[in-house]
Write a protein that holds these residues in place. Structure first.
Motif, PDB file in Angstrom:
ATOM      1  N   LYS A  18       1.832  -6.277   4.759  1.00  0.00           N
ATOM      2  CA  LYS A  18       1.627  -4.787   5.583  1.00  0.00           C
ATOM      3  C   LYS A  18       2.651  -3.929   5.294  1.00  0.00           C
ATOM      4  O   LYS A  18       3.334  -2.852   5.403  1.00  0.00           O
ATOM      5  CB  LYS A  18       0.349  -4.693   6.471  1.00  0.00           C
ATOM      6  CG  LYS A  18       0.643  -3.273   7.554  1.00  0.00           C
ATOM      7  CD  LYS A  18      -0.206  -3.625   8.616  1.00  0.00           C
ATOM      8  CE  LYS A  18       0.144  -2.126   9.776  1.00  0.00           C
ATOM      9  NZ  LYS A  18      -1.138  -1.580  10.091  1.00  0.00           N
ATOM     10  N   ILE A  43      -2.053  -6.366   1.136  1.00  0.00           N
ATOM     11  CA  ILE A  43      -1.700  -4.977   1.675  1.00  0.00           C
ATOM     12  C   ILE A  43      -3.490  -4.053   2.017  1.00  0.00           C
ATOM     13  O   ILE A  43      -4.103  -4.697   0.613  1.00  0.00           O
ATOM     14  CB  ILE A  43      -0.826  -4.215   0.622  1.00  0.00           C
ATOM     15  CG1 ILE A  43       0.625  -4.832   0.452  1.00  0.00           C
ATOM     16  CG2 ILE A  43      -0.841  -3.089   1.042  1.00  0.00           C
ATOM     17  CD1 ILE A  43       0.828  -4.335  -0.849  1.00  0.00           C
ATOM     18  N   ARG A 417      -2.809   0.478   6.460  1.00  0.00           N
ATOM     19  CA  ARG A 417      -1.821   1.268   7.442  1.00  0.00           C
ATOM     20  C   ARG A 417      -1.243   2.717   8.199  1.00  0.00           C
ATOM     21  O   ARG A 417      -0.565   2.323   8.937  1.00  0.00           O
ATOM     22  CB  ARG A 417      -1.329   2.752   5.899  1.00  0.00           C
ATOM     23  CG  ARG A 417      -0.826   1.527   4.602  1.00  0.00           C
ATOM     24  CD  ARG A 417      -0.474   2.989   3.178  1.00  0.00           C
ATOM     25  NE  ARG A 417       0.595   2.550   2.582  1.00  0.00           N
ATOM     26  CZ  ARG A 417       0.209   3.014   1.192  1.00  0.00           C
ATOM     27  NH1 ARG A 417      -0.777   4.321   1.348  1.00  0.00           N
ATOM     28  NH2 ARG A 417       0.329   2.431  -0.188  1.00  0.00           N
TER      29      ARG A 417
END
Ligand code: GDP
Ligand code: IMO
Ligand code: MG
Length: 447
Positions: A18, A43, A417
């Motif tokens: 990440k 991710i 994110r």
């Protein structure tokens, strides 16, 4: 221009994927420098999950070059499956390069890894069974196959015929396993070679060129500091050097070219596989962290052992990696807790110990000395600045920063994110930014 290393500060799975993906937006090149398909970096972007084992976590940015460096070990079968999976999602892999000097994991490596674990019984390491140890062992023994050997069809035939016959003696005589058929393995690997050929380059030269052109390079560690072959909890470690120093050796980049080092640590601790873990929680609390944190291995699906944050190993990671700052991940996992413990020191035979003991026997005897902090018992996953955080959460972060004498530059509160607080730009902010999580001066550092 900045060349930055991102490392795991605990026993792996800290959220390096990440953080690397997040930082990749300011990187021109992202390089993996050690480990192999034992790694699993997750991710999450716009609800879509990517699990990467060998491909650097910069691959989702079309203009970022991704390099699998010389210090990694490559299982071509897994790498090709990973390439296929990424391409099926409509993401180009044309920006990927593979070091020709990286070593190749062969079928006998996987077989020997699994058979030797079984033979070890109670003494097993709890490896991922992906052939990592035996591939690195062959590299040291100088019987390894490198990517450039894979690219040379005739040379590979000669080399593999000899090596497989040699390994068959081990498989048959030591482990009572059936021998491998050299021709079958050779044909299989020649097929892999054709698929991977377009990616294979002199990676060290490519990276050096990029540095000379003042590009931003991100070096992505796999595993974590305590799994380091030299500096971890040996023998319960992996067979490479995940620490920051490993980035130089594993890419052929000189130490003078590195600008800073970022450590990634969870707000608590996890470990997969065997080996001592002083702050491990059995029972309900361990289960709670495991379920809230979805602590199941990205590569093997194994349940991760969970425990409180251990600032002794945190301080050790700061020292061994020369950390400039930390990214603290998974703070949200602690949201429900009434109180939170942090291990501030160990007790060994009734004596207080502030430092990580290098002896495995001593480490097994360590009893954690805890400081208890109040929990915040509210959700943090939508917080986007330090001001949004509950006071107790901010105090917790400040306490960690003070204990480890390192500023916290990033706080992560969820897998995606946007679930991130950037306290201080970890790449372009002041080196060893003299700030704690709340932005106050870090007197310990500025002394
Ligand atoms: P890595 O090996 O260090 O890249 O970490 P892994 O991907 O193996 O494991 C970290 C897991 O936590 C992944 O499933 C991530 O999607 C997830 N994750 C990362 N950061 C956060 C966070 O701040 N909060 C939560 N809840 N999950 C996170
Ligand atoms: P990422 O990059 C967590 C652990 C294994 C075992 C030990 C040795 O996702 O953080 P190996 O197969 O390397 O010989 O196993 O190391 N291990 C990891 N634990 N995260 C990883 O990678 C790991 N890679 C290896 O569980 O204890
Ligand atoms: Mg992982």
């Amino acid at each position: 221009m900045a060349n930055v290393i991102v490392i795991g500060a605990q026993w792996g799975d800290e959220g390096k994927g990440k953080i690397t993906d997040l930082l990749s937006r300011s990187a021109d090149v992202v390089v993996r420098y050690q480990g192999g398909v034992n790694a699993g970096h997750t991710i999450v972007v716009k609800g879509q999950t990517f699990k990467l084992h060998l491909i650097p976590s910069g691959i989702l940015y079309p203009d970022t070059e991704c390099i699998i460096g010389s210090g990694t070990v490559i299982d071509p079968q897994v790498l090709i499956a990973e390439l296929d999976q990424i391409e099926e999602l409509g993401i180009s892999t044309s920006n990927l390069l593979i070091a020709e000097t990286a070593h190749v994991t062969m079928p006998y490596h996987r077989l020997i890894d699994q058979a030797s674990e079984e033979r070890r019984g109670n003494h097993k390491i709890g490896t991922t069974g992906r052939g990592i140890g035996p591939t690195y062992a062959d590299k040291s023994e100088r019987t390894g196959i490198r990517m450039l050997d894979l690219m040379d069809s005739q040379g590979l035939r000669d080399q593999l015929e000899w090596t497989i016959n040699y390994k068959n003696v081990i498989l048959e005589k030591l482990y009572n396993l059936p021998p491998l058929e050299p021709q079958k393995v050779i044909d299989e690997y020649l097929g892999y070679a054709e698929r991977l050929r377009p990616y294979v380059v002199d990676a060290s030269l490519k990276i050096y060129d990029a540095i000379q052109r003042r590009r931003n390079i991100l070096f992505e560690g796999a595993q974590g500091t305590l799994l380091d072959l030299d500096h971890g909890t040996y023998p319960y470690v992996t067979s490479s050097n995940p620490v920051a120093g490993g980035a130089c050796v594993g890419t052929g980049v000189g130490p003078t070219m590195i600008d800073r080092v970022i450590g990634v640590a969870k707000a608590y601790t996890t470990r997969v596989g065997e080996g001592p873990f002083p702050t491990e929680l059995d029972g309900e609390l361990g289960e709670l962290l495991c379920s809230r944190g979805a602590e199941f291995g990205t590569t093997t699906g194994r349940k991760r052992r969970c425990g409180w944050f251990d600032a002794v190993i945190g301080r050790y990671a700061v020292r061994i990696n020369g950390l400039d700052c930390l990214a603290i991940t998974k703070l949200d996992v602690l949201d429900e807790l009434e109180e939170i413990k942090v291990c501030v020191a160990y007790e060994i035979d009734g004596e207080r110990c502030e430092h990580f003991p290098t002896s495995a026997r001593k480490f097994t005897q360590c009893r954690p000395v805890y400081k208890t902090l109040p929990g915040w018992q509210q959700s943090t996953s939508n917080c986007r600045s330090l001001d949004d955080l509950p006071r107790q959460a901010l105090d917790y972060l400040k306490f960690l920063a003070e204990l480890m004498e390192v500023p916290i530059a990033i706080v992560s509160l969820g897998a995606s994110r946007d679930q991130t607080i950037i306290v201080e730009d970890p790449i372009h902010g002041p080196k060893r930014a003299l700030l704690h999580a709340d932005g106050s001066p870090a007197s310990l550092l500025s002394a």
